[in-house]
Write a protein that holds these residues in place. Structure first.
Motif, PDB file in Angstrom:
ATOM      1  N   ALA A  84       0.833  -1.217   0.000  1.00 17.65           N
ATOM      2  CA  ALA A  84       0.000   0.000   0.000  1.00 17.65           C
ATOM      3  C   ALA A  84       0.863   1.261   0.000  1.00 17.65           C
ATOM      4  CB  ALA A  84      -0.913  -0.006   1.214  1.00 17.65           C
ATOM      5  N   LYS A  85       2.194   1.072  -0.009  1.00 17.92           N
ATOM      6  CA  LYS A  85       3.151   2.194   0.029  1.00 17.92           C
ATOM      7  C   LYS A  85       2.892   3.121   1.235  1.00 17.92           C
ATOM      8  CE  LYS A  85       4.497   2.331  -4.835  1.00 17.92           C
ATOM      9  NZ  LYS A  85       4.128   0.967  -5.099  1.00 17.92           N
ATOM     10  N   LEU A  86       2.673   2.494   2.374  1.00 19.33           N
ATOM     11  CA  LEU A  86       2.448   3.259   3.597  1.00 19.33           C
ATOM     12  C   LEU A  86       3.534   2.938   4.617  1.00 19.33           C
ATOM     13  CD1 LEU A  86      -1.403   2.748   4.171  1.00 19.33           C
ATOM     14  CD2 LEU A  86      -0.262   4.770   3.240  1.00 19.33           C
ATOM     15  N   THR A  87       3.793   3.850   5.517  1.00 14.81           N
ATOM     16  CA  THR A  87       4.691   3.532   6.622  1.00 14.81           C
ATOM     17  C   THR A  87       3.940   2.605   7.579  1.00 14.81           C
ATOM     18  OG1 THR A  87       3.911   5.339   7.997  1.00 14.81           O
ATOM     19  CG2 THR A  87       5.764   5.835   6.522  1.00 14.81           C
ATOM     20  N   THR A  88       4.685   1.985   8.490  1.00 13.46           N
ATOM     21  CA  THR A  88       4.059   1.105   9.473  1.00 13.46           C
ATOM     22  C   THR A  88       3.020   1.878  10.282  1.00 13.46           C
ATOM     23  OG1 THR A  88       6.065  -0.173   9.606  1.00 13.46           O
ATOM     24  CG2 THR A  88       4.571  -0.374  11.466  1.00 13.46           C
ATOM     25  N   GLU A  89       3.386   3.078  10.665  1.00  9.01           N
ATOM     26  CA  GLU A  89       2.468   3.860  11.491  1.00  9.01           C
ATOM     27  C   GLU A  89       1.192   4.195  10.719  1.00  9.01           C
ATOM     28  OE1 GLU A  89       4.323   6.977  13.705  1.00  9.01           O
ATOM     29  OE2 GLU A  89       2.420   8.026  13.961  1.00  9.01           O
ATOM     30  N   GLU A  90       1.352   4.617   9.447  1.00  7.32           N
ATOM     31  CA  GLU A  90       0.162   4.967   8.656  1.00  7.32           C
ATOM     32  C   GLU A  90      -0.743   3.750   8.464  1.00  7.32           C
ATOM     33  OE1 GLU A  90       2.325   8.413   5.873  1.00  7.32           O
ATOM     34  OE2 GLU A  90       2.313   6.317   5.231  1.00  7.32           O
ATOM     35  N   GLY A  91      -0.109   2.605   8.167  1.00 13.20           N
ATOM     36  CA  GLY A  91      -0.895   1.387   7.939  1.00 13.20           C
ATOM     37  C   GLY A  91      -1.631   0.946   9.192  1.00 13.20           C
ATOM     38  N   LEU A  92      -0.923   0.990  10.319  1.00 18.52           N
ATOM     39  CA  LEU A  92      -1.553   0.561  11.577  1.00 18.52           C
ATOM     40  C   LEU A  92      -2.706   1.484  11.955  1.00 18.52           C
ATOM     41  CD1 LEU A  92       1.559  -0.495  13.714  1.00 18.52           C
ATOM     42  CD2 LEU A  92      -0.369  -1.973  13.079  1.00 18.52           C
ATOM     43  N   ILE A  93      -2.554   2.772  11.686  1.00 23.85           N
ATOM     44  CA  ILE A  93      -3.640   3.709  12.010  1.00 23.85           C
ATOM     45  C   ILE A  93      -4.883   3.374  11.187  1.00 23.85           C
ATOM     46  CG2 ILE A  93      -4.360   6.145  11.809  1.00 23.85           C
ATOM     47  CD1 ILE A  93      -1.510   6.887  12.811  1.00 23.85           C
ATOM     48  N   LYS A  94      -4.667   3.021   9.909  1.00 23.55           N
ATOM     49  CA  LYS A  94      -5.834   2.653   9.075  1.00 23.55           C
ATOM     50  C   LYS A  94      -6.542   1.422   9.647  1.00 23.55           C
ATOM     51  CE  LYS A  94      -4.858   4.518   4.471  1.00 23.55           C
ATOM     52  NZ  LYS A  94      -5.940   5.482   4.482  1.00 23.55           N
TER      53      LYS A  94
END
Ligand code: V47
Ligand code: SF4
Length: 374
Positions: free
Chosen positions: A164-174
Motif C-alpha cells: 500500500a506504500k504506507l509507513t508502518t504507522e500509517e498502515g496501523l492507524i488505518k
C-alpha cells in the motif's frame, strides 16, 4: 526464603545458586545466566523457580479466553521451511481463499455465544490487501462491536503496508480506525539471522518484526510475542530472541504475553528435524518464565502443544492456556499436532486447570478478569 533453603543444600553450581537468589529477590537475570539455565538447569530446579514466580504474580490463577479463529487464506507469498500450512500462489487451487462474506458467515456462527475475541491470521495473499482487511474489520465491528479484534502477524502487516506504500504507522492507524485492537504474536520465529536465514529467509527480519510491534505499542495497541523453538536453533539463539523482546517490553510495556511455540515436524520441509521432548518443552516454559521478568503472562498454546503437555506446563510457570478456540484453526493439525480439531469447552478447560491445583479464570484479550471459577 523456603525456596532458597532447599537449594542451598542441593545445588552445587554457583551461577544456578545465584539465579535462585535473584528469583527469590525478584531481580532480573542476565543473558549469560539465561544461557546457564538452558545448559545446566534441570527440570526440577527451573520448574520450582518458575512456579514460584508464577504464583507470586498470579496467586495460582490460570487464565483462558473464549475466542475463535478466522484464517482468511493459506495461500502465501513466503516459503518458510517449517510451515505445513501454506500453499504457494501458483498452487492456490490447492488452498483456500475466503471472501469477506464467507468470513462473516464464520462470525455469524457465534452470534449469541459468549465469545470475546476473534483471532484473524493466515498466509500472505497478494490480492488480500489493506483495503480488503479494513473492510473485513469494519464489517465484523459493525456486526459485533463487543468482539475484540486481534489480527495479523507482523509478516502479514509488513507485506500489506509495503504494497500500500504506507509507513508502518500509517498502515496501523488505518487498521486501528477500522477496528483492529491488538496484534497476535506470530511471525517472530527466531530473530537471530543465523537461524532466520535458514528457516524463513524471505519474510520480514527480526528488526522489522520488533519495529512493527513497537510502533503498534506506541499507538496504544497491545500485542503478543512468540518464539518458534525446538528445531535448528541453539540455546543462545533462544536467549537472544527473548532478550530482544524483553528490551522492547522495557521500552513500551505493550506486550500482553509471551508464547513459546513448539516446532512440529509433519508435512513440511523440516520433517527431518526431530521434535523436542516433553522435558525440553517444560524446561523451555520454565526458563521463559524466569527470564521474561517484564512479561506478566506466559501462554501455552494447547492446540499446538497438546492438551496434556499444556496442562503439565501449568506447574512450570505457565499461567494462560489461550482459548476455547473451536476447530477453526488449521495451522497445527497440518503440522502434526495431536489436536486434530482443537476445541475445548469452558468446563473441560476449567477441569484441566483445577486438576493441577490452580484456579481457572476467564479473561478478555487484555487480561481483565471476566469470571473466576472458584
Ligand atoms: O508464526 C507455523 C507457527 C505461528 C509451525 O498471539 C508453527 O495469541 C510449530 O503465532 N510447528 C502462527 N509452529 C501462530 C501464532 C499464534 C498462535 C496462537 C496464539 C497466538 C497469539 C499466536 O505458528 C507462526 C509460526 O511460528 N508455526 N508452522 C510448525 N510446523
Ligand atoms: Fe506464510 Fe506464515 Fe507459513 Fe511463513 S509461516 S509460509 S509466512 S503462512
Amino acid at each position: 526464603m523456603e525456596l532458597l533453603s532447599s537449594f542451598r543444600n542441593t545445588v552445587k553450581d554457583s551461577t544456578l545458586l545465584r539465579i535462585s537468589e535473584k528469583v527469590n529477590e525478584g531481580e532480573r537475570i542476565t543473558e549469560e545466566e539465561g544461557l546457564v539455565l538452558f545448559e545446566k538447569g534441570d527440570l526440577g530446579f527451573v520448574g520450582a523457580l518458575a512456579n514460584h514466580i508464577s504464583t507470586r504474580l498470579h496467586g495460582g490463577k490460570v487464565y483462558f479466553n473464549r475466542n475463535f479463529h478466522i484464517e482468511p487464506t493459506n495461500v502465501c507469498m513466503f516459503t518458510c521451511n517449517f510451515c505445513s500450512y501454506s500453499r504457494q500462489y501458483k498452487h492456490r487451487d490447492e488452498g483456500w481463499e475466503l471472501s469477506i462474506e464467507q468470513m462473516m458467515d464464520i462470525v455469524r456462527k457465534y452470534d449469541g455465544q459468549p465469545v470475546t475475541e476473534v483471532h484473524i491470521v493466515g498466509g500472505v495473499h497478494p490480492k488480500m490487501n489493506l483495503e480488503f482487511f479494513c473492510e473485513l474489520l469494519t464489517r465484523i465491528h459493525e456486526h459485533r462491536p463487543d468482539l475484540h479484534l486481534k489480527g495479523f502477524t507482523a509478516v502479514e502487516l509488513d507485506y500489506m503496508f509495503r504494497k500500500a506504500k504506507l509507513t508502518t504507522e500509517e498502515g496501523l492507524i488505518k487498521l486501528r480506525d477500522a477496528g483492529l485492537q491488538s496484534l497476535p504474536g506470530g511471525g517472530a520465529e527466531i530473530f537471530h539471522p543465523e537461524v532466520r536465514e535458514v528457516i524463513c529467509a524471505d519474510k520480514v527480519d527480526g528488526a522489522g518484526w520488533l519495529d512493527i510491534h513497537g510502533t503498534a505499542h506506541k499507538l496504544g495497541m497491545h500485542s503478543n510475542a512468540t518464539m518458534l523453538y525446538g528445531h535448528i536453533e541453539r540455546f543462545e539463539h533462544r536467549v537472544d530472541h527473548m532478550s530482544r523482546l524483553r528490551n522492547l517490553q522495557d521500552e513500551t510495556g505493550g506486550f500482553n504475553c509471551f508464547i513459546p511455540l513448539k516446532f512440529r515436524n509433519k508435512n513440511n520441509d523440516m520433517s527431518h528435524v526431530k521434535e523436542s521432548s516433553i522435558i525440553e518443552d517444560l524446561r523451555m516454559y520454565a526458563i521463559a518464565r524466569i527470564f521474561m521478568d517484564n512479561f506478566r503472562n506466559l501462554k501455552a498454546y494447547w492446540p499446538m502443544l497438546g492438551r496434556q503437555t499444556a496442562q503439565l506446563s501449568l506447574a512450570y510457570g505457565v499461567n494462560d492456556l489461550d482459548g476455547t478456540i473451536d476447530d477453526t484453526t488449521k495451522i497445527y493439525s497440518m503440522a502434526g499436532s495431536e489436536e486434530q480439531s482443537p476445541s475445548l469447552t469452558t468446563e473441560e478447560l476449567c477441569d484441566m486447570i483445577e486438576a493441577v491445583g490452580k484456579i481457572p479464570v476467564e479473561r478478555d484479550t487484555l487480561y481483565n478478569e471476566i469470571q473466576v471459577f472458584a
